[in-house]
Design a protein around this motif. Structure first.
Motif, PDB file in Angstrom:
ATOM      1  N   TRP A 114       0.813  -1.223   0.000  1.00 48.86           N
ATOM      2  CA  TRP A 114       0.000   0.000   0.000  1.00 48.86           C
ATOM      3  C   TRP A 114       0.843   1.269   0.000  1.00 48.86           C
ATOM      4  N   LYS A 115       2.167   1.153   0.040  1.00 52.38           N
ATOM      5  CA  LYS A 115       3.027   2.337  -0.016  1.00 52.38           C
ATOM      6  C   LYS A 115       3.089   2.928  -1.412  1.00 52.38           C
ATOM      7  N   SER A 116       2.680   2.166  -2.396  1.00 58.78           N
ATOM      8  CA  SER A 116       2.792   2.596  -3.792  1.00 58.78           C
ATOM      9  C   SER A 116       1.539   3.333  -4.259  1.00 58.78           C
ATOM     10  N   ASN A 117       1.724   4.236  -5.212  1.00 60.91           N
ATOM     11  CA  ASN A 117       0.592   4.932  -5.822  1.00 60.91           C
ATOM     12  C   ASN A 117       0.366   4.463  -7.256  1.00 60.91           C
ATOM     13  N   SER A 118       0.931   3.303  -7.603  1.00 57.98           N
ATOM     14  CA  SER A 118       0.727   2.779  -8.951  1.00 57.98           C
ATOM     15  C   SER A 118      -0.713   2.287  -9.111  1.00 57.98           C
ATOM     16  N   ALA A 119      -1.162   2.220 -10.338  1.00 52.81           N
ATOM     17  CA  ALA A 119      -2.541   1.793 -10.595  1.00 52.81           C
ATOM     18  C   ALA A 119      -2.800   0.402 -10.033  1.00 52.81           C
TER      19      ALA A 119
END
Length: 544
Positions: A114-119
């Motif tokens: 959940w640290k990522s903002n990727s789709a």
């Protein structure tokens, strides 16, 4: 509607309905609407379009929990022996489990993702959650709960044997639903951009009004065609379309939503989005509103989302996320869960789809579409059962050329299909016309009824800024040493920079993922039971 929770040691579970559902061309909203619908002698058809949870008895002392066709209504569950907990809120399931002294074990790889903002990582990539014992129900499954909890596949039988009949049915059924909404005194908010998806949905609305001789609705307050002026290319194309067909964009004479207060807005987002969808989109309205939103969501369900945006094959794409994880072991565990999910048995509606498309439908599509599952009414044409019926007949080439969407649009209005797009390459190509399935003019299905309880009186809502309770919650979470240790210094620095710029009205849609992560980590630290001597334990391997 916020604190929906069912437990094995709670009161007897009575039949219940939360959310809204389309039943043919009827629209059923809320429990009171459901009761009125069923007490009229009508039978509620499961696996329907909408966003709902349906709880019913099976005659053997068990309760059956099922959601809408696409699983837009989320459902988390915990099961251990004869004890179980079910709720649309990850936080409520965790809280109830801890209250009952049931184990809650951190899956650090699922939290780290959940640290990522990727789709891909803005939503779950499997049924796993940051707690090993809590799962998120897949859209093609249901829960049977009694002496124990059983998860089973929903039996789904496609209705059509040809693409042509499925396509005709889509136009007829959604035409009938649109007229049910308008004739029933509700209003439609339709997004219009420069792309294909929202234009396809607009084409169905336009075709319906033309076929029923009700084009007067186009310029009335019953339909608001909305386009964002800040997106210059989108807005310019929307204006061209509106000028061609003679209706206003962003009509100021519009109906008003039933608004939520700041605290209610935040709590609603938190209840339904933690561990489910990280972009921070605070709901502003309740389902008491008389407005239903139509937009292009669901369009990506019928093309290869990952390859079409240059991300490459899914296997290559996910390899880019290794730096998110503390060590190769955690990354391997997360990737193993994702691949196990991809390898799940296919359903009758997904059997012709590539693995990446099936995964997109099962996860990102569900949660990206239902950003506000408890506070927004939506008519999701492109993610509907009728659209999935059509897509069963598509081959791989049709996925790459948007054939389904252009078949819908061109049959509804060829003039609309030929108007400019925000990017020329989005326009239908010759291959789309060569492969076009041409239908005779399809009349909308018979108009249905709207079933709902009395509307609550609309009262003015004063807002000081919907981010105020959010900031308070984040600052409280950051005071927890275990939360800070899980996040790591790099994440904390980025978050601090964001908080310094955060105003009460800042739009966090594009970059709210770290706030979601911190609040989720706070829930994990508050309720986990696997902490040893005050230090964070390694995430144990999970076995089914």
């Amino acid at each position: 509607m916020l604190d929906i929770i069912f437990t094995s040691d709670g009161n007897q579970i009575d039949p219940a309905f939360f959310g809204y559902a389309f039943q043919g061309t009827d629209l059923v909203i809320g429990h009171e609407g459901f009761l009125a619908f069923t007490e009229s002698g009508r039978r509620f058809q499961s696996d329907s379009d909408g966003c709902y949870l349906h709880v019913q008895a099976d005659g053997a002392g068990n309760a059956i929990f099922s959601t809408d066709f696409h699983g837009y209504f989320p459902l988390f569950y915990y099961s251990s022996g004869s004890s179980w907990i079910i709720s649309p809120s990850f936080e409520l399931v965790a809280r109830a489990a801890r209250h009952r002294n049931m184990p809650l074990t951190l899956c650090k790889e699922q939290l780290d993702a959940w640290k990522s903002n990727s789709a891909l990582l803005q939503a779950p990539t499997s049924e796993r959650t940051p707690f090993a014992e809590i799962r998120l129900l897949s859209y093609d499954k249901k829960i049977i709960a009694g002496d124990k909890l059983i998860v089973s596949h929903r039996k789904r039988q496609p209705a059509h044997h040809s693409y042509e009949t499925a396509l005709a049915d889509l136009l007829a059924i959604w035409g009938g639903r649109i007229m049910t909404i308008l004739d029933g005194g509700m209003a439609i908010r339709a997004d219009l951009t420069g792309g294909v998806d929202s234009r396809t949905v607009f084409s169905v609305i336009l075709h319906t009004l033309q076929m029923t001789g009700r084009c007067d609705f186009l310029a009335s307050e019953a339909i608001l065609f909305n386009s964002d002026r800040r997106q210059q290319k989108d807005f310019a194309v929307a204006c061209q379309i509106s000028n061609f067909f003679g209706f206003p964009i962003n009509n100021p004479n519009r109906r008003q939503y039933t608004l939520l207060e700041d605290e209610s807005s935040y709590i609603t987002w938190r209840r339904y989005n933690l561990a489910r969808y990280s972009p921070h989109i605070l709901p502003v309205a309740s389902q008491d509103s008389t407005i239903i939103t139509f937009n292009g969501v669901g369009g990506e369900d019928h093309r290869d989302f990952y390859e079409s945006f240059g991300r490459g094959p899914l296997g290559e794409y996910i390899a880019n996320f290794q730096p998110l994880f503390a060590n190769p072991k955690d990354f391997g565990a997360w990737m193993g869960d994702l691949h196990a999910d991809i390898d799940l048995p296919v359903t009758s509606y997904d059997s012709t789809m590539p693995a990446a498309v099936r995964h997109y439908r099962r996860h990102r599509s569900r949660h990206h579409t239902a950003k506000q599952p408890s506070s927004e009414l939506m008519g999701v044409i492109l993610g509907s059962r009728a659209a999935y019926e059509c897509a069963r007949f598509l081959d791989r080439d049709a996925l790459h050329t948007n054939q389904l969407l252009f078949d819908i649009m061109i049959n509804c209005s060829e003039d609309l299909a030929k108007l400019p797009y925000d990017q020329p390459e989005k326009a239908p190509q010759q291959i789309n016309f060569d492969r076009l399935t041409r239908l005779k003019k399809i009349k909308p299905a018979q108009t249905g009824s709207i079933w709902r309880g009395p509307l609550a009186p609309s009262t003015p809502v004063k807002t000081q800024g919907r981010n105020i309770p959010l900031r308070k919650a984040v600052e409280e979470a950051l005071r927890c040493p275990e939360v800070r240790e899980l996040a790591g210094e790099a994440i904390l620095q980025k978050l601090q920079q964001q908080l310094e710029k955060l105003t009460p009205t800042t739009n966090l849609h594009q970059n709210g993922h770290l706030i979601h992560y911190i609040l989720l980590a706070d829930v994990v630290c508050k309720y986990r039971t696997d902490v040893n001597s005050g230090t964070l334990a390694d995430s144990p391997a999970y076995t089914n």
